[in-house]
Motif scaffolding. Structure first.
Motif, PDB file in Angstrom:
ATOM      1  N   ILE A 309       0.834  -1.215   0.000  1.00 34.05           N
ATOM      2  CA  ILE A 309       0.000   0.000   0.000  1.00 34.05           C
ATOM      3  C   ILE A 309       0.867   1.264   0.000  1.00 34.05           C
ATOM      4  O   ILE A 309       0.548   2.230  -0.678  1.00 34.05           O
ATOM      5  CB  ILE A 309      -0.989  -0.013   1.185  1.00 34.05           C
ATOM      6  CG1 ILE A 309      -1.843  -1.293   1.104  1.00 34.05           C
ATOM      7  CG2 ILE A 309      -1.903   1.212   1.150  1.00 34.05           C
ATOM      8  CD1 ILE A 309      -2.897  -1.407   2.175  1.00 34.05           C
ATOM      9  N   GLU A 310       2.017   1.249   0.713  1.00 33.70           N
ATOM     10  CA  GLU A 310       2.890   2.438   0.689  1.00 33.70           C
ATOM     11  C   GLU A 310       3.294   2.772  -0.745  1.00 33.70           C
ATOM     12  O   GLU A 310       3.297   3.928  -1.146  1.00 33.70           O
ATOM     13  CB  GLU A 310       4.166   2.206   1.501  1.00 33.70           C
ATOM     14  CG  GLU A 310       4.020   2.369   3.004  1.00 33.70           C
ATOM     15  CD  GLU A 310       3.422   1.135   3.671  1.00 33.70           C
ATOM     16  OE1 GLU A 310       3.112   0.154   2.963  1.00 33.70           O
ATOM     17  OE2 GLU A 310       3.260   1.172   4.901  1.00 33.70           O
ATOM     18  N   ARG A 311       3.677   1.722  -1.492  1.00 32.95           N
ATOM     19  CA  ARG A 311       4.130   1.986  -2.870  1.00 32.95           C
ATOM     20  C   ARG A 311       2.989   2.547  -3.712  1.00 32.95           C
ATOM     21  O   ARG A 311       3.200   3.410  -4.552  1.00 32.95           O
ATOM     22  CB  ARG A 311       4.702   0.711  -3.495  1.00 32.95           C
ATOM     23  CG  ARG A 311       6.025   0.333  -2.834  1.00 32.95           C
ATOM     24  CD  ARG A 311       6.743  -0.785  -3.525  1.00 32.95           C
ATOM     25  NE  ARG A 311       7.798  -1.276  -2.622  1.00 32.95           N
ATOM     26  CZ  ARG A 311       8.585  -2.302  -2.869  1.00 32.95           C
ATOM     27  NH1 ARG A 311       8.477  -2.957  -4.015  1.00 32.95           N
ATOM     28  NH2 ARG A 311       9.505  -2.668  -2.006  1.00 32.95           N
ATOM     29  N   LEU A 312       1.783   2.056  -3.462  1.00 35.22           N
ATOM     30  CA  LEU A 312       0.630   2.583  -4.205  1.00 35.22           C
ATOM     31  C   LEU A 312       0.396   4.053  -3.869  1.00 35.22           C
ATOM     32  O   LEU A 312       0.193   4.878  -4.759  1.00 35.22           O
ATOM     33  CB  LEU A 312      -0.634   1.818  -3.801  1.00 35.22           C
ATOM     34  CG  LEU A 312      -1.176   0.735  -4.697  1.00 35.22           C
ATOM     35  CD1 LEU A 312      -2.560   0.345  -4.231  1.00 35.22           C
ATOM     36  CD2 LEU A 312      -1.210   1.206  -6.145  1.00 35.22           C
ATOM     37  N   VAL A 313       0.418   4.357  -2.557  1.00 34.57           N
ATOM     38  CA  VAL A 313       0.165   5.741  -2.138  1.00 34.57           C
ATOM     39  C   VAL A 313       1.258   6.666  -2.687  1.00 34.57           C
ATOM     40  O   VAL A 313       0.971   7.761  -3.174  1.00 34.57           O
ATOM     41  CB  VAL A 313       0.061   5.850  -0.597  1.00 34.57           C
ATOM     42  CG1 VAL A 313       0.014   7.292  -0.132  1.00 34.57           C
ATOM     43  CG2 VAL A 313      -1.174   5.103  -0.094  1.00 34.57           C
ATOM     44  N   LEU A 314       2.505   6.187  -2.650  1.00 34.98           N
ATOM     45  CA  LEU A 314       3.615   6.974  -3.197  1.00 34.98           C
ATOM     46  C   LEU A 314       3.388   7.271  -4.675  1.00 34.98           C
ATOM     47  O   LEU A 314       3.555   8.399  -5.147  1.00 34.98           O
ATOM     48  CB  LEU A 314       4.917   6.180  -3.103  1.00 34.98           C
ATOM     49  CG  LEU A 314       5.842   6.409  -1.927  1.00 34.98           C
ATOM     50  CD1 LEU A 314       6.992   5.407  -1.977  1.00 34.98           C
ATOM     51  CD2 LEU A 314       6.388   7.832  -1.946  1.00 34.98           C
ATOM     52  N   MET A 315       2.994   6.218  -5.369  1.00 38.70           N
ATOM     53  CA  MET A 315       2.791   6.349  -6.808  1.00 38.70           C
ATOM     54  C   MET A 315       1.657   7.318  -7.117  1.00 38.70           C
ATOM     55  O   MET A 315       1.774   8.193  -7.974  1.00 38.70           O
ATOM     56  CB  MET A 315       2.433   4.963  -7.334  1.00 38.70           C
ATOM     57  CG  MET A 315       2.828   4.738  -8.734  1.00 38.70           C
ATOM     58  SD  MET A 315       2.361   3.065  -9.164  1.00 38.70           S
ATOM     59  CE  MET A 315       2.025   3.398 -10.867  1.00 38.70           C
ATOM     60  N   LEU A 316       0.568   7.165  -6.380  1.00 43.07           N
ATOM     61  CA  LEU A 316      -0.583   8.044  -6.595  1.00 43.07           C
ATOM     62  C   LEU A 316      -0.217   9.489  -6.272  1.00 43.07           C
ATOM     63  O   LEU A 316      -0.663  10.419  -6.937  1.00 43.07           O
ATOM     64  CB  LEU A 316      -1.753   7.596  -5.714  1.00 43.07           C
ATOM     65  CG  LEU A 316      -2.418   6.291  -6.159  1.00 43.07           C
ATOM     66  CD1 LEU A 316      -3.221   5.672  -5.035  1.00 43.07           C
ATOM     67  CD2 LEU A 316      -3.305   6.546  -7.374  1.00 43.07           C
ATOM     68  N   THR A 317       0.612   9.681  -5.252  1.00 44.55           N
ATOM     69  CA  THR A 317       1.025  11.029  -4.882  1.00 44.55           C
ATOM     70  C   THR A 317       1.881  11.622  -5.995  1.00 44.55           C
ATOM     71  O   THR A 317       1.673  12.766  -6.421  1.00 44.55           O
ATOM     72  CB  THR A 317       1.829  10.997  -3.563  1.00 44.55           C
ATOM     73  OG1 THR A 317       1.056  10.307  -2.596  1.00 44.55           O
ATOM     74  CG2 THR A 317       2.145  12.385  -3.059  1.00 44.55           C
ATOM     75  N   GLU A 318       2.837  10.817  -6.479  1.00 46.22           N
ATOM     76  CA  GLU A 318       3.715  11.343  -7.522  1.00 46.22           C
ATOM     77  C   GLU A 318       2.974  11.636  -8.813  1.00 46.22           C
ATOM     78  O   GLU A 318       3.331  12.531  -9.556  1.00 46.22           O
ATOM     79  CB  GLU A 318       4.884  10.392  -7.755  1.00 46.22           C
ATOM     80  CG  GLU A 318       5.912  10.644  -6.678  1.00 46.22           C
ATOM     81  CD  GLU A 318       7.094   9.710  -6.693  1.00 46.22           C
ATOM     82  OE1 GLU A 318       7.420   9.171  -7.759  1.00 46.22           O
ATOM     83  OE2 GLU A 318       7.694   9.555  -5.617  1.00 46.22           O
ATOM     84  N   LEU A 319       1.930  10.888  -9.057  1.00 44.00           N
ATOM     85  CA  LEU A 319       1.149  11.111 -10.277  1.00 44.00           C
ATOM     86  C   LEU A 319       0.031  12.131 -10.048  1.00 44.00           C
ATOM     87  O   LEU A 319      -0.828  12.313 -10.900  1.00 44.00           O
ATOM     88  CB  LEU A 319       0.553   9.791 -10.768  1.00 44.00           C
ATOM     89  CG  LEU A 319       1.562   8.753 -11.245  1.00 44.00           C
ATOM     90  CD1 LEU A 319       0.897   7.393 -11.414  1.00 44.00           C
ATOM     91  CD2 LEU A 319       2.215   9.200 -12.545  1.00 44.00           C
ATOM     92  N   ASP A 320       0.045  12.759  -8.861  1.00 39.90           N
ATOM     93  CA  ASP A 320      -0.946  13.789  -8.556  1.00 39.90           C
ATOM     94  C   ASP A 320      -2.377  13.292  -8.586  1.00 39.90           C
ATOM     95  O   ASP A 320      -3.283  14.010  -9.002  1.00 39.90           O
ATOM     96  CB  ASP A 320      -0.838  14.931  -9.577  1.00 39.90           C
ATOM     97  CG  ASP A 320      -0.153  16.121  -8.960  1.00 39.90           C
ATOM     98  OD1 ASP A 320       0.097  16.075  -7.744  1.00 39.90           O
ATOM     99  OD2 ASP A 320       0.123  17.086  -9.695  1.00 39.90           O
ATOM    100  N   ARG A 321      -2.574  12.059  -8.163  1.00 43.64           N
ATOM    101  CA  ARG A 321      -3.927  11.498  -8.209  1.00 43.64           C
ATOM    102  C   ARG A 321      -4.669  11.659  -6.882  1.00 43.64           C
ATOM    103  O   ARG A 321      -5.785  11.209  -6.740  1.00 43.64           O
ATOM    104  CB  ARG A 321      -3.876   9.999  -8.533  1.00 43.64           C
ATOM    105  CG  ARG A 321      -3.322   9.665  -9.875  1.00 43.64           C
ATOM    106  CD  ARG A 321      -4.325  10.032 -10.974  1.00 43.64           C
ATOM    107  NE  ARG A 321      -4.009   9.368 -12.205  1.00 43.64           N
ATOM    108  CZ  ARG A 321      -3.058   9.738 -13.051  1.00 43.64           C
ATOM    109  NH1 ARG A 321      -2.341  10.802 -12.777  1.00 43.64           N
ATOM    110  NH2 ARG A 321      -2.835   9.079 -14.156  1.00 43.64           N
ATOM    111  N   LEU A 322      -4.019  12.281  -5.903  1.00 45.73           N
ATOM    112  CA  LEU A 322      -4.648  12.334  -4.583  1.00 45.73           C
ATOM    113  C   LEU A 322      -5.011  13.760  -4.161  1.00 45.73           C
ATOM    114  O   LEU A 322      -5.100  14.070  -2.983  1.00 45.73           O
ATOM    115  CB  LEU A 322      -3.712  11.696  -3.534  1.00 45.73           C
ATOM    116  CG  LEU A 322      -3.475  10.198  -3.700  1.00 45.73           C
ATOM    117  CD1 LEU A 322      -2.417   9.694  -2.738  1.00 45.73           C
ATOM    118  CD2 LEU A 322      -4.762   9.420  -3.473  1.00 45.73           C
ATOM    119  N   ASN A 323      -5.245  14.603  -5.152  1.00 46.82           N
ATOM    120  CA  ASN A 323      -5.524  15.996  -4.827  1.00 46.82           C
ATOM    121  C   ASN A 323      -6.964  16.290  -4.462  1.00 46.82           C
ATOM    122  O   ASN A 323      -7.250  17.225  -3.743  1.00 46.82           O
ATOM    123  CB  ASN A 323      -5.125  16.898  -5.993  1.00 46.82           C
ATOM    124  CG  ASN A 323      -3.631  16.928  -6.110  1.00 46.82           C
ATOM    125  OD1 ASN A 323      -2.945  16.767  -5.108  1.00 46.82           O
ATOM    126  ND2 ASN A 323      -3.115  17.094  -7.314  1.00 46.82           N
TER     127      ASN A 323
END
Ligand code: ATP
Ligand code: MG
Length: 424
Positions: A309-323
């Motif tokens: 899950i950390e890697r998913l959250v990191l990825m989503l953050t880097e791709l700006d999907r969690l705004n």
């Protein structure tokens, strides 16, 4: 002042600004698992050390050097779980869930491995896993992979992950291949690094995913796993590929993909990304038909995966999907004056009764109106509900929109619930 105590290295707090992102991801994981009729299972975080030694295999990175193992007060050797599959099988066996039955299960929770902490690699991390028991045919391999592919679609990251797929064949085919590979590696020992030399006898298939360039170059001429595949496994793999093709899931067959755990046979797969640097594997899984029996149950075919899950959250953050994640508060009540404070708290209770999912925060501790309004803004709320003694007398509130360009309005006490309804 005494020295402040810090968290253990590699074990992270998840702070309020991040927990809402995690919850969003967790909601998607739960929802998609439910879409396929999977039920949740929860296992303890601590198990007998033997479970992992027997399940994962003595000569694996995890068991050799990553486990948090300690003696319980009565002398039993216990281990903080480094992964979920062995625990899930243990629970299934213990409660008679597996024999002659089909089970589609998922779990989510913390895992522990003593690794060097770095981006995407921690000592306490969280996995979501799927385990499916009792079905030997490739439809279930396909289902598990389709489920994972749906997760990426739901999270909006499909274009950033690719599926790598391989078949390890039957245990016998794998053993035959192992002998052929060892014979080849023995002939080229001088080109192997220390790690590969060590693994050559203990766990030779792991040499295939060595990160060493010279070793990789050598492997270009090594015997191939696919040449040793038994006919049944080859057919199983072909049928899996047909199903993935029909469902429009793209994949790359990677013959070097062997996975680090001993229990896999036939299908193995990984979802990898180049958005995370070295820690590029987001999700990994495969078939483990021998594990249930190995852990003391009756032979039961099984297939599953685990994702970090950390890697998913990191990825989503880097791709700006969690705004666009909803803030913690929808409405903030600003109250000025003694009567307003008393009435405001009572009204908030009524509104919470009426509007089930509303998140209302009441200002506490009084203070100047402007200061309260600043707090309202900081809370992330969409509206401030303003209540002064004047408003109390008139049985109405003033609604101020904090995030959109909308005129403020007065609303009668009785009509506030309807307005709040629109915020959830
Ligand atoms: P890696 O090759 O990155 O060490 P692994 O093969 O050890 O991964 P698995 O045991 O298959 O990983 O676990 C499945 C997933 O769990 C990984 O793909 C990754 O997303 C996540 N994961 C594994 N170890 C860690 C860790 N130490 N910190 C964060 N996530 C992890
Ligand atoms: Mg690892």
């Amino acid at each position: 002042m005494s020295k402040a105590i810090q968290a253990i290295r590699g074990m992270n707090d998840c702070l309020p600004g991040d927990t809402n992102k995690w919850q969003m991801v967790e909601d998607v994981l739960r929802r998609v698992a439910a879409n396929y009729g999977y039920a949740e299972i929860r296992m303890p975080v601590v198990e007998s050390t033997n479970l992992f030694k027997r399940g994962i295999g003595e000569v694996t990175d995890i068991v050799e050097k990553e486990m948090y193992t300690f003696d319980d007060r009565n002398g039993d050797s216990l281990t903080l779980r480094p992964e979920g599959t062995a625990s899930c099988v243990r629970a299934g066996n213990q409660h008679g869930l597996l024999y002659n039955q089909e089970q589609r299960l998922w779990y989510m929770g913390p895992m522990f491995r003593h690794e060097r902490p770095q981006k995407g690699r921690y000592r306490q991390f969280h996995q979501f896993g799927i385990e499916s028991f009792g079905i030997a045919s490739p439809d279930i391999d396909a289902e598990v992979i389709l489920l994972s592919a749906r997760l990426w679609r739901e999270l909006g990251i499909s274009e950033h992950v690719t599926l790598e797929l391989n078949s390890l064949g039957s245990n016998q085919a794998r053993a035959e291949y192992r002998d052929a590979l060892v014979a080849f590696l023995e002939q080229h020992q001088e080109q192997l690094d220390e790690d590969s030399k060590r693994r050559m006898y203990s766990n030779p298939l792991r040499v295939l995913d060595s990160k060493n360039a010279q070793v990789q170059a050598l492997l270009a001429n090594a015997p191939r796993l696919s040449e040793h595949l038994d006919a049944d496994s080859a057919r199983h793999f072909e049928q899996l590929c047909q199903r993935l093709d029909a469902a429009g899931v793209q994949y790359r067959v990677n013959e070097r993909l062997v996975r680090g755990l001993d229990y896999y046979n036939r299908t193995v797969f990984e979802w990898v990304t180049d958005s995370l640097g070295a820690q590029g594997t987001v999700c990994a899984g495969g078939r483990y038909d021998g594990l249930v029996e190995q852990l003391g149950g009756k032979a039961t075919p099984a297939v599953g995966f685990a994702l970090g899950i950390e890697r998913l959250v990191l990825m989503l953050t880097e791709l700006d999907r969690l705004n666009n994640i909803r803030a913690t508060v929808d409405a903030y009540i600003v109250m000025s004056g003694e009567q307003a404070e008393i009435t405001g708290v009572a009204l908030a209770e009524q509104w919470r009764d009426k509007v089930k999912d509303i998140r209302i925060q009441c200002h506490c501790g009084g203070g100047k109106f402007n200061k309260q309004l600043k707090r309202a803004d900081k809370s992330g709320a969409r509206v401030a509900i303003i209540l002064g003694d004047n408003e109390v007398e008139q049985q109405q509130v003033t609604i101020k929109y904090l995030r959109e360009n909308k005129e403020q309005q007065t609303v009668a006490f009785n009509d506030v619930a309807a307005l709040l309804e629109e915020l959830v």
